[in-house]
Design an enzyme around this catalytic site. Sequence first.
Site, PDB file in Angstrom:
ATOM      1  N   VAL A  51       7.708 -12.683   5.188  1.00  0.00           N
ATOM      2  CA  VAL A  51       9.160 -12.499   5.294  1.00  0.00           C
ATOM      3  C   VAL A  51       9.884 -13.454   4.344  1.00  0.00           C
ATOM      4  CG1 VAL A  51       9.186 -11.519   7.605  1.00  0.00           C
ATOM      5  CG2 VAL A  51       9.181 -14.004   7.344  1.00  0.00           C
ATOM      6  N   GLY A  52       9.343 -13.549   3.122  1.00  0.00           N
ATOM      7  CA  GLY A  52      10.008 -14.330   2.081  1.00  0.00           C
ATOM      8  C   GLY A  52      11.144 -13.527   1.481  1.00  0.00           C
ATOM      9  N   LYS A  71       2.011  -7.992 -16.952  1.00  0.00           N
ATOM     10  CA  LYS A  71       2.257  -9.009 -15.932  1.00  0.00           C
ATOM     11  C   LYS A  71       1.800 -10.347 -16.481  1.00  0.00           C
ATOM     12  CE  LYS A  71       3.705  -8.991 -11.527  1.00  0.00           C
ATOM     13  NZ  LYS A  71       4.762  -8.153 -10.940  1.00  0.00           N
TER      14      LYS A  71
END
Length: 349
Positions: free
Chosen positions: A178-179, A80
């Site tokens: 809620v992207g 990452k």
Amino acid sequence: MSVFTAPDFDGHENVVFGCDELTGLKCIIAIHNTNLGPALGGSRFWNYENEQAALTDVLRLSKGMTYKAAVAGLELGGGKSVIIGDAKKIKTPDLMRAFGRVIESLNGKYITAEDVGTTVQDMDYIRESTAHVRGKSSGSGNPSPLTALGTFLGVKAAVQHTHKTDDLKDMRVAVQGVGNVGYYLCKYLHEAGAKLVACDINQDSLNRVVAEFGAEVVALDDIYGQDVDVYAPCALGSTINDTTIAQLKTKIVAGAANNQLAEARHGEILMEKGILYAPDYVINAGGLINVAHETDDYDLEVVKAKTHKIYDTLLEIFQRSEARNLPTSVIADHMAEEIFKGHVSAAAE
């Protein structure tokens, strides 16, 4: 800044710090394990409180990618990257190209993709400096819909295990965030007849799910105490902790966020409270599956078919957890470690 003694170091193979004075780039790339293949994991652009917080985040995320790829059956390792700063203020095409040069210096050991704060367009800029990038506009594109699909299937699996049916009609689901992913998850849930409760720091995102899906909006700190069937964390990590667990009024935690458990012990606490937890790196693997299959002959239907396997994998984890009286998080870890650690033993023989 401690690295080797950091609580989340966990034997990482590489931790690389990159800097470019001209563009203002400050980044960290963490490669946890490459036993199964090159490390693939997204680039998170976030305005961290300090550099230690950035290091902690990238180490936790990187380890999670190792486990995610293993359980998903992918020939990939875990890695990452994080870019430190306010993306709205400092992100430029040149900065992303400079970041691509840092990735290129790793000679293919790390492959990046989109994550929080980065876009498909950013991947295109990175591609100008390195070939080790997935999720380009000319490739598989935005992985969020596939992450949401896998999460939706995971919610159904958890409901099936708990209620002996995976019909979501009139089920109440609290979606935290809620992207990109959260929006698509709301869409799937709404189409399945679920009733939505939502929160987000972005008012425009909230307005969208209210207008399109009839979601009920609650304050950020009130999402945990909602009387719902499912709590779906889809924002940043560590939202399952001592404070929030005490507030939960649900029997299921199943969402798309990474590193949902603030500490490993919280998986056991959830089990003791009778709350079924869908391990995050299992349920949210759809996006990784998508970018992992980005080739010249990319086939969305093949990707969807592999993503649908998340349902069966979670049912197996839930059943093993029940049979062995161990937290689902522990069962999932054991499954992953058998794969990526067992690979070393087999190769050594």
